[in-house]
Design a protein around this motif. Structure first.
Motif, mmCIF file in Angstrom:
data_model
loop_
_atom_site.group_PDB
_atom_site.id
_atom_site.type_symbol
_atom_site.label_atom_id
_atom_site.label_comp_id
_atom_site.label_asym_id
_atom_site.label_seq_id
_atom_site.Cartn_x
_atom_site.Cartn_y
_atom_site.Cartn_z
ATOM 1 N N TYR A 73 7.194 10.360 -9.131
ATOM 2 C CA TYR A 73 8.556 9.400 -8.850
ATOM 3 C C TYR A 73 9.387 9.909 -9.670
ATOM 4 C CZ TYR A 73 6.213 6.322 -11.559
ATOM 5 O OH TYR A 73 5.534 5.914 -12.694
ATOM 6 N N SER A 74 10.696 10.147 -10.081
ATOM 7 C CA SER A 74 11.528 9.946 -11.105
ATOM 8 C C SER A 74 11.279 8.638 -11.947
ATOM 9 C CB SER A 74 12.412 10.500 -10.477
ATOM 10 O OG SER A 74 13.328 8.979 -9.719
ATOM 11 N N SER A 75 11.955 8.561 -12.538
ATOM 12 C CA SER A 75 12.136 7.867 -13.856
ATOM 13 C C SER A 75 12.426 6.677 -13.187
ATOM 14 C CB SER A 75 12.752 7.891 -15.258
ATOM 15 O OG SER A 75 12.893 6.585 -15.653
ATOM 16 N N LYS A 76 13.669 6.744 -12.589
ATOM 17 C CA LYS A 76 15.033 5.541 -11.670
ATOM 18 C C LYS A 76 13.954 5.349 -10.795
ATOM 19 C CE LYS A 76 19.316 4.769 -10.617
ATOM 20 N NZ LYS A 76 20.343 5.265 -9.379
ATOM 21 N N ALA A 103 0.274 -1.632 0.042
ATOM 22 C CA ALA A 103 -0.402 -0.214 -0.146
ATOM 23 C C ALA A 103 0.940 1.393 0.151
ATOM 24 C CB ALA A 103 -0.709 -0.230 1.317
ATOM 25 N N ARG A 104 2.237 0.965 0.705
ATOM 26 C CA ARG A 104 3.469 2.494 0.494
ATOM 27 C C ARG A 104 3.184 2.470 -0.714
ATOM 28 N NH1 ARG A 104 6.294 0.885 4.871
ATOM 29 N NH2 ARG A 104 7.973 0.150 3.627
ATOM 30 N N ILE A 105 4.220 1.483 -1.411
ATOM 31 C CA ILE A 105 4.807 1.712 -2.370
ATOM 32 C C ILE A 105 3.283 2.391 -3.549
ATOM 33 C CG2 ILE A 105 5.267 0.397 -4.715
ATOM 34 C CD1 ILE A 105 6.756 -1.264 -2.693
ATOM 35 N N GLN A 106 1.830 1.900 -3.479
ATOM 36 C CA GLN A 106 1.017 1.637 -4.240
ATOM 37 C C GLN A 106 1.108 3.102 -4.292
ATOM 38 O OE1 GLN A 106 0.602 -0.107 -6.602
ATOM 39 N NE2 GLN A 106 -1.348 -1.216 -6.239
ATOM 40 N N SER A 107 0.624 4.274 -2.761
ATOM 41 C CA SER A 107 0.844 5.424 -2.292
ATOM 42 C C SER A 107 2.164 6.507 -2.812
ATOM 43 C CB SER A 107 0.301 5.726 -1.540
ATOM 44 O OG SER A 107 1.031 5.557 -0.455
ATOM 45 N N GLN A 108 3.083 5.907 -3.182
ATOM 46 C CA GLN A 108 4.892 6.397 -4.159
ATOM 47 C C GLN A 108 4.052 6.525 -4.964
ATOM 48 O OE1 GLN A 108 7.443 3.621 -1.845
ATOM 49 N NE2 GLN A 108 7.651 5.728 0.002
ATOM 50 N N ARG A 148 7.092 -3.043 -5.398
ATOM 51 C CA ARG A 148 5.229 -3.657 -6.039
ATOM 52 C C ARG A 148 5.624 -5.258 -6.459
ATOM 53 N NH1 ARG A 148 1.496 -0.114 -9.350
ATOM 54 N NH2 ARG A 148 3.314 -0.875 -11.760
ATOM 55 N N ARG A 149 6.258 -5.833 -7.530
ATOM 56 C CA ARG A 149 5.765 -7.110 -8.004
ATOM 57 C C ARG A 149 6.766 -7.956 -7.616
ATOM 58 N NH1 ARG A 149 8.136 -5.415 -12.910
ATOM 59 N NH2 ARG A 149 10.374 -5.463 -12.032
ATOM 60 N N GLU A 150 7.653 -8.091 -6.656
ATOM 61 C CA GLU A 150 8.226 -9.094 -6.064
ATOM 62 C C GLU A 150 6.838 -9.035 -4.549
ATOM 63 O OE1 GLU A 150 12.034 -7.182 -4.279
ATOM 64 O OE2 GLU A 150 12.608 -8.089 -6.635
ATOM 65 N N LEU A 151 6.339 -7.844 -3.900
ATOM 66 C CA LEU A 151 5.523 -8.153 -3.002
ATOM 67 C C LEU A 151 4.418 -8.537 -3.261
ATOM 68 C CD1 LEU A 151 5.474 -4.643 -1.777
ATOM 69 C CD2 LEU A 151 6.505 -6.388 -0.573
ATOM 70 N N SER A 152 4.040 -8.223 -4.412
ATOM 71 C CA SER A 152 3.313 -8.636 -4.898
ATOM 72 C C SER A 152 3.319 -10.123 -5.424
ATOM 73 C CB SER A 152 2.149 -8.139 -6.363
ATOM 74 O OG SER A 152 1.637 -7.146 -6.261
ATOM 75 N N GLN A 153 4.603 -10.903 -5.708
ATOM 76 C CA GLN A 153 4.400 -12.196 -6.213
ATOM 77 C C GLN A 153 4.749 -12.823 -4.432
ATOM 78 O OE1 GLN A 153 8.044 -12.613 -8.382
ATOM 79 N NE2 GLN A 153 7.309 -11.747 -10.175
ATOM 80 N N LEU A 208 10.848 1.087 -7.789
ATOM 81 C CA LEU A 208 9.138 0.933 -6.773
ATOM 82 C C LEU A 208 7.992 0.388 -8.275
ATOM 83 C CD1 LEU A 208 8.205 4.313 -6.086
ATOM 84 C CD2 LEU A 208 8.980 2.721 -4.432
ATOM 85 N N ARG A 209 8.256 -0.104 -9.053
ATOM 86 C CA ARG A 209 7.645 -1.423 -9.269
ATOM 87 C C ARG A 209 8.172 -1.972 -9.480
ATOM 88 N NH1 ARG A 209 6.731 3.290 -13.016
ATOM 89 N NH2 ARG A 209 9.227 2.224 -14.422
ATOM 90 N N ARG A 210 8.780 -2.650 -9.279
ATOM 91 C CA ARG A 210 10.262 -3.730 -8.798
ATOM 92 C C ARG A 210 9.912 -4.245 -7.556
ATOM 93 N NH1 ARG A 210 14.117 -4.814 -6.283
ATOM 94 N NH2 ARG A 210 14.751 -2.675 -6.284
#
Length: 147
Positions: free
Chosen positions: A121-124, A111-116, A133-138, A129-131
């Protein structure tokens, strides 16, 4: 009676063997039309109709049983903390509580990553953050979903 039935059977056989052709075209307003006769003044295409694929009911039911069996095996594997810990023991309850705390932590971090990500955010930073989010979702899928 046979004299009446014979012509009907002959007509039925002739109609059953005749395969229909389907044509498609678009009119001046862009509306698609389909017909068994080609239009006289519009350019058209013949539609190729494939035979539908079919699966016998027994094959379908067999596949459903196999899938249900696999789901049950996965549920059993995920529900049992270890083979040596009986389900009614205090260790089992501790393990279940630990798993619940871990899953709650995953969901809080997600949830914290989703709100960020929603905040900008900057591209990097966004890629990181997306990486995460993917790991936490897995992790949630693996450890928390079938509970």
């Amino acid at each position: 009676m046979p004299r009446i039935l014979a012509p009907l059977v002959l007509v039925g056989v002739c109609c059953a063997q005749a395969h229909g052709e389907v044509y498609t075209w678009k009119d001046s307003e862009g509306v698609a039309h389909f017909s068994d006769r080609p239009p006289e003044q519009a350019s058209h295409q013949q539609v190729r109709i494939r035979r539908p694929s079919t699966v016998s009911m027994s094959d379908n039911l067999g596949q459903q049983r196999r899938v249900s069996g696999i789901r049950e095996q996965v549920r059993e594997l995920l529900a049992a903390p270890s083979r040596s810990t009986p389900a009614g023991s205090p260790e089992f309850a501790d393990h279940r509580g630990e798993r619940q705390r871990r899953c709650d932590g995953y969901r809080t971090r997600l949830a914290r990553i989703q709100s960020q990500l929603r905040a900008g955010y900057s591209s990097k930073k966004g890629n990181t953050l997306r990486r995460q989010r993917r790991e936490l979702s897995q992790n949630i899928s693996r450890e928390c979903m079938l509970r």
